[in-house]
Motif scaffolding. Structure first.
Motif, PDB file in Angstrom:
ATOM      1  N   LYS A 190       3.495   4.268  -9.651  1.00  8.38           N
ATOM      2  CA  LYS A 190       4.772   4.069 -10.335  1.00  8.38           C
ATOM      3  C   LYS A 190       5.694   3.168  -9.518  1.00  8.38           C
ATOM      4  CE  LYS A 190       4.291   6.786 -13.987  1.00  8.38           C
ATOM      5  NZ  LYS A 190       4.381   6.273 -15.383  1.00  8.38           N
ATOM      6  N   THR A 191       5.591   3.270  -8.204  1.00 10.48           N
ATOM      7  CA  THR A 191       6.428   2.438  -7.335  1.00 10.48           C
ATOM      8  C   THR A 191       6.099   0.968  -7.512  1.00 10.48           C
ATOM      9  OG1 THR A 191       6.554   4.218  -5.702  1.00 10.48           O
ATOM     10  CG2 THR A 191       7.096   1.996  -4.942  1.00 10.48           C
ATOM     11  N   VAL A 192       4.811   0.642  -7.562  1.00 11.07           N
ATOM     12  CA  VAL A 192       4.395  -0.746  -7.738  1.00 11.07           C
ATOM     13  C   VAL A 192       4.780  -1.253  -9.121  1.00 11.07           C
ATOM     14  CG1 VAL A 192       2.388  -2.280  -7.911  1.00 11.07           C
ATOM     15  CG2 VAL A 192       2.545  -0.631  -6.035  1.00 11.07           C
ATOM     16  N   ILE A 193       4.591  -0.426 -10.147  1.00  8.55           N
ATOM     17  CA  ILE A 193       4.967  -0.822 -11.508  1.00  8.55           C
ATOM     18  C   ILE A 193       6.458  -1.131 -11.571  1.00  8.55           C
ATOM     19  CG2 ILE A 193       5.139  -0.061 -13.916  1.00  8.55           C
ATOM     20  CD1 ILE A 193       2.677   1.744 -13.320  1.00  8.55           C
ATOM     21  N   SER A 194       7.259  -0.248 -11.016  1.00 12.96           N
ATOM     22  CA  SER A 194       8.712  -0.450 -11.020  1.00 12.96           C
ATOM     23  C   SER A 194       9.072  -1.727 -10.273  1.00 12.96           C
ATOM     24  CB  SER A 194       9.407   0.755 -10.380  1.00 12.96           C
ATOM     25  OG  SER A 194      10.801   0.567 -10.336  1.00 12.96           O
ATOM     26  N   PHE A 195       8.423  -1.961  -9.147  1.00 12.74           N
ATOM     27  CA  PHE A 195       8.671  -3.172  -8.365  1.00 12.74           C
ATOM     28  C   PHE A 195       8.350  -4.428  -9.179  1.00 12.74           C
ATOM     29  CE2 PHE A 195       6.862  -6.516  -5.674  1.00 12.74           C
ATOM     30  CZ  PHE A 195       7.967  -6.834  -4.906  1.00 12.74           C
ATOM     31  N   LEU A 196       7.204  -4.425  -9.848  1.00 11.36           N
ATOM     32  CA  LEU A 196       6.780  -5.601 -10.612  1.00 11.36           C
ATOM     33  C   LEU A 196       7.714  -5.898 -11.781  1.00 11.36           C
ATOM     34  CD1 LEU A 196       2.907  -5.066 -10.734  1.00 11.36           C
ATOM     35  CD2 LEU A 196       4.128  -6.905  -9.549  1.00 11.36           C
ATOM     36  N   LEU A 197       8.303  -4.851 -12.339  1.00 11.82           N
ATOM     37  CA  LEU A 197       9.140  -5.028 -13.525  1.00 11.82           C
ATOM     38  C   LEU A 197      10.627  -5.172 -13.195  1.00 11.82           C
ATOM     39  CD1 LEU A 197       7.392  -2.508 -15.943  1.00 11.82           C
ATOM     40  CD2 LEU A 197       7.066  -4.975 -15.762  1.00 11.82           C
ATOM     41  N   THR A 198      10.949  -5.181 -11.904  1.00  8.41           N
ATOM     42  CA  THR A 198      12.340  -5.391 -11.479  1.00  8.41           C
ATOM     43  C   THR A 198      12.570  -6.874 -11.223  1.00  8.41           C
ATOM     44  OG1 THR A 198      12.458  -3.200 -10.460  1.00  8.41           O
ATOM     45  CG2 THR A 198      14.082  -4.830  -9.758  1.00  8.41           C
ATOM     46  N   GLY A 243      -6.576   0.898   3.354  1.00 11.20           N
ATOM     47  CA  GLY A 243      -6.515   1.450   2.009  1.00 11.20           C
ATOM     48  C   GLY A 243      -5.148   1.382   1.357  1.00 11.20           C
ATOM     49  N   LYS A 244      -4.194   0.739   2.003  1.00 15.44           N
ATOM     50  CA  LYS A 244      -2.831   0.641   1.456  1.00 15.44           C
ATOM     51  C   LYS A 244      -2.448  -0.821   1.212  1.00 15.44           C
ATOM     52  CE  LYS A 244      -1.357   4.918   3.729  1.00 15.44           C
ATOM     53  NZ  LYS A 244      -0.411   5.535   4.691  1.00 15.44           N
ATOM     54  N   PHE A 245      -3.426  -1.581   0.743  1.00 20.72           N
ATOM     55  CA  PHE A 245      -3.215  -3.025   0.616  1.00 20.72           C
ATOM     56  C   PHE A 245      -2.147  -3.365  -0.423  1.00 20.72           C
ATOM     57  CE2 PHE A 245      -4.648  -7.171  -1.284  1.00 20.72           C
ATOM     58  CZ  PHE A 245      -4.212  -7.959  -0.230  1.00 20.72           C
ATOM     59  N   LEU A 246      -2.126  -2.665  -1.536  1.00 18.59           N
ATOM     60  CA  LEU A 246      -1.155  -2.990  -2.577  1.00 18.59           C
ATOM     61  C   LEU A 246       0.272  -2.776  -2.081  1.00 18.59           C
ATOM     62  CD1 LEU A 246      -1.058  -4.070  -5.410  1.00 18.59           C
ATOM     63  CD2 LEU A 246      -1.289  -1.753  -6.288  1.00 18.59           C
ATOM     64  N   VAL A 247       0.481  -1.745  -1.290  1.00 20.04           N
ATOM     65  CA  VAL A 247       1.793  -1.514  -0.680  1.00 20.04           C
ATOM     66  C   VAL A 247       2.124  -2.656   0.278  1.00 20.04           C
ATOM     67  CG1 VAL A 247       3.123  -0.006   0.851  1.00 20.04           C
ATOM     68  CG2 VAL A 247       1.646   0.986  -0.906  1.00 20.04           C
ATOM     69  N   SER A 248       1.135  -3.075   1.056  1.00 22.43           N
ATOM     70  CA  SER A 248       1.332  -4.179   1.992  1.00 22.43           C
ATOM     71  C   SER A 248       1.721  -5.455   1.261  1.00 22.43           C
ATOM     72  CB  SER A 248       0.040  -4.414   2.789  1.00 22.43           C
ATOM     73  OG  SER A 248       0.119  -5.591   3.561  1.00 22.43           O
ATOM     74  N   ALA A 286      -5.226   2.090 -19.195  1.00 26.83           N
ATOM     75  CA  ALA A 286      -4.911   2.459 -17.813  1.00 26.83           C
ATOM     76  C   ALA A 286      -3.463   2.920 -17.644  1.00 26.83           C
ATOM     77  CB  ALA A 286      -5.184   1.279 -16.883  1.00 26.83           C
ATOM     78  N   PHE A 287      -2.539   2.280 -18.373  1.00 23.65           N
ATOM     79  CA  PHE A 287      -1.117   2.595 -18.242  1.00 23.65           C
ATOM     80  C   PHE A 287      -0.704   3.621 -19.298  1.00 23.65           C
ATOM     81  CE2 PHE A 287      -1.515  -1.567 -16.340  1.00 23.65           C
ATOM     82  CZ  PHE A 287      -0.667  -1.509 -15.246  1.00 23.65           C
ATOM     83  N   ASP A 288       0.272   4.459 -18.952  1.00 25.47           N
ATOM     84  CA  ASP A 288       0.801   5.349 -19.997  1.00 25.47           C
ATOM     85  C   ASP A 288       1.622   4.507 -20.966  1.00 25.47           C
ATOM     86  OD1 ASP A 288       3.568   5.176 -19.171  1.00 25.47           O
ATOM     87  OD2 ASP A 288       3.190   6.688 -17.637  1.00 25.47           O
ATOM     88  N   SER A 289       1.912   5.054 -22.130  1.00 31.99           N
ATOM     89  CA  SER A 289       2.519   4.267 -23.200  1.00 31.99           C
ATOM     90  C   SER A 289       3.879   3.696 -22.813  1.00 31.99           C
ATOM     91  CB  SER A 289       2.642   5.115 -24.469  1.00 31.99           C
ATOM     92  OG  SER A 289       3.418   6.280 -24.220  1.00 31.99           O
ATOM     93  N   ARG A 306      -6.470  -0.400 -12.731  1.00 32.23           N
ATOM     94  CA  ARG A 306      -6.308   1.040 -12.428  1.00 32.23           C
ATOM     95  C   ARG A 306      -5.464   1.254 -11.186  1.00 32.23           C
ATOM     96  NH1 ARG A 306     -11.894   1.148 -13.701  1.00 32.23           N
ATOM     97  NH2 ARG A 306     -12.401   1.283 -11.478  1.00 32.23           N
ATOM     98  N   GLU A 307      -5.686   0.448 -10.159  1.00 36.73           N
ATOM     99  CA  GLU A 307      -4.917   0.594  -8.920  1.00 36.73           C
ATOM    100  C   GLU A 307      -3.431   0.321  -9.162  1.00 36.73           C
ATOM    101  OE1 GLU A 307      -5.839   1.445  -5.639  1.00 36.73           O
ATOM    102  OE2 GLU A 307      -7.647   2.154  -6.654  1.00 36.73           O
ATOM    103  N   ILE A 308      -3.136  -0.708  -9.914  1.00 35.44           N
ATOM    104  CA  ILE A 308      -1.733  -1.021 -10.219  1.00 35.44           C
ATOM    105  C   ILE A 308      -1.113   0.083 -11.064  1.00 35.44           C
ATOM    106  CG2 ILE A 308      -0.201  -2.646 -11.402  1.00 35.44           C
ATOM    107  CD1 ILE A 308      -2.399  -4.824 -10.728  1.00 35.44           C
ATOM    108  N   ALA A 309      -1.856   0.532 -12.072  1.00 28.75           N
ATOM    109  CA  ALA A 309      -1.338   1.556 -12.987  1.00 28.75           C
ATOM    110  C   ALA A 309      -1.108   2.896 -12.293  1.00 28.75           C
ATOM    111  CB  ALA A 309      -2.299   1.746 -14.163  1.00 28.75           C
ATOM    112  N   SER A 310      -1.825   3.137 -11.206  1.00 26.97           N
ATOM    113  CA  SER A 310      -1.736   4.438 -10.535  1.00 26.97           C
ATOM    114  C   SER A 310      -0.486   4.591  -9.678  1.00 26.97           C
ATOM    115  CB  SER A 310      -2.975   4.663  -9.662  1.00 26.97           C
ATOM    116  OG  SER A 310      -2.974   3.774  -8.547  1.00 26.97           O
TER     117      SER A 310
END
Length: 217
Positions: A155-163, A113-118, A192-195, A149-153
């Protein structure tokens, strides 16, 4: 094979009992098995067809083997797993509810259940193939409402993608951009994402894949 004209993918796979064979080969212990690697790649090619994916999801053996053994994969074989998963997630520009649900069920079983982190951990290793395969998975996830939804949920993944990381090879930077662009263009993204996060995503896309911030530190 399953995409050949006049071939019904589900009937073809059932007649030749292909999914159970792939499942057994993928479950083979040992990361150096050429047969195992071939089976993983074949599953990706087959699962990239919507009709075939419906059969694989109903039969379940091969997809279950893929999910169960992913966590034990290392090195180049881990890249092959990610490439196959990207093929399955990206089986159609507009997935049906049935095939999208099949993808979500696979996603939920991967890495406990932690595939996105992986996936982000694989990208952070910095190898070109790992980066490309990992970002490809995220890009294809953006084609599903559940993926957005999974990506938007996270913040760590969002920050990673935008770095941005200018030390990555150009190919990896392009794949990163493609993943973020797919998220920005997803029909479910704004809801799905906040503004603030969506604004950051839109700005990233506007700046392009190779943007370097020249603001003095």
């Amino acid at each position: 094979m399953v995409d050949a004209q006049g071939v019904n993918p589900a009937e073809f796979l059932a007649e030749y009992d292909i999914a159970p064979v792939l499942g057994r080969l993928i479950s083979t212990e040992g990361s150096e098995s050429e047969l195992k690697s071939t089976a993983i790649r074949c599953l990706g090619a087959i699962g990239n067809n919507a009709g075939a994916l419906e059969h694989l999801a109903a039969e379940n053996t091969a997809l279950e083997a893929l999910a169960d053994t992913y966590g034990r994969s290392i090195g180049h074989q881990r890249v092959e797993y990610l490439q196959t998963i990207a093929c399955i997630f990206g089986h159609a520009p507009q997935p049906t509810n049935t095939t999208s649900q099949a993808c979500y069920e696979l996603y939920s079983r991967l890495a406990q259940g932690k595939f996105l982190v992986s996936v982000t951990q694989e990208i952070m290793k910095g190898f070109e193939e790992s980066c490309a395969a990992g970002f490809a998975v995220i890009q294809k996830m953006a084609g599903h409402a559940w993926g957005v939804r999974e990506i938007a949920s996270s913040k760590t993944v969002i920050s990673f993608l935008l770095t941005r990381d200018s030390s990555r090879v150009k190919t990896a930077q392009q794949w990163q951009f493609s993943a973020v662009q797919a998220i920005a263009e997803a029909k479910d993204a704004q809801g799905a994402f906040d503004s603030d996060d969506y604004s950051r995503i839109a700005r990233y896309v506007k700046e392009g894949p190779y943007y370097v911030d020249s603001t003095p530190q």
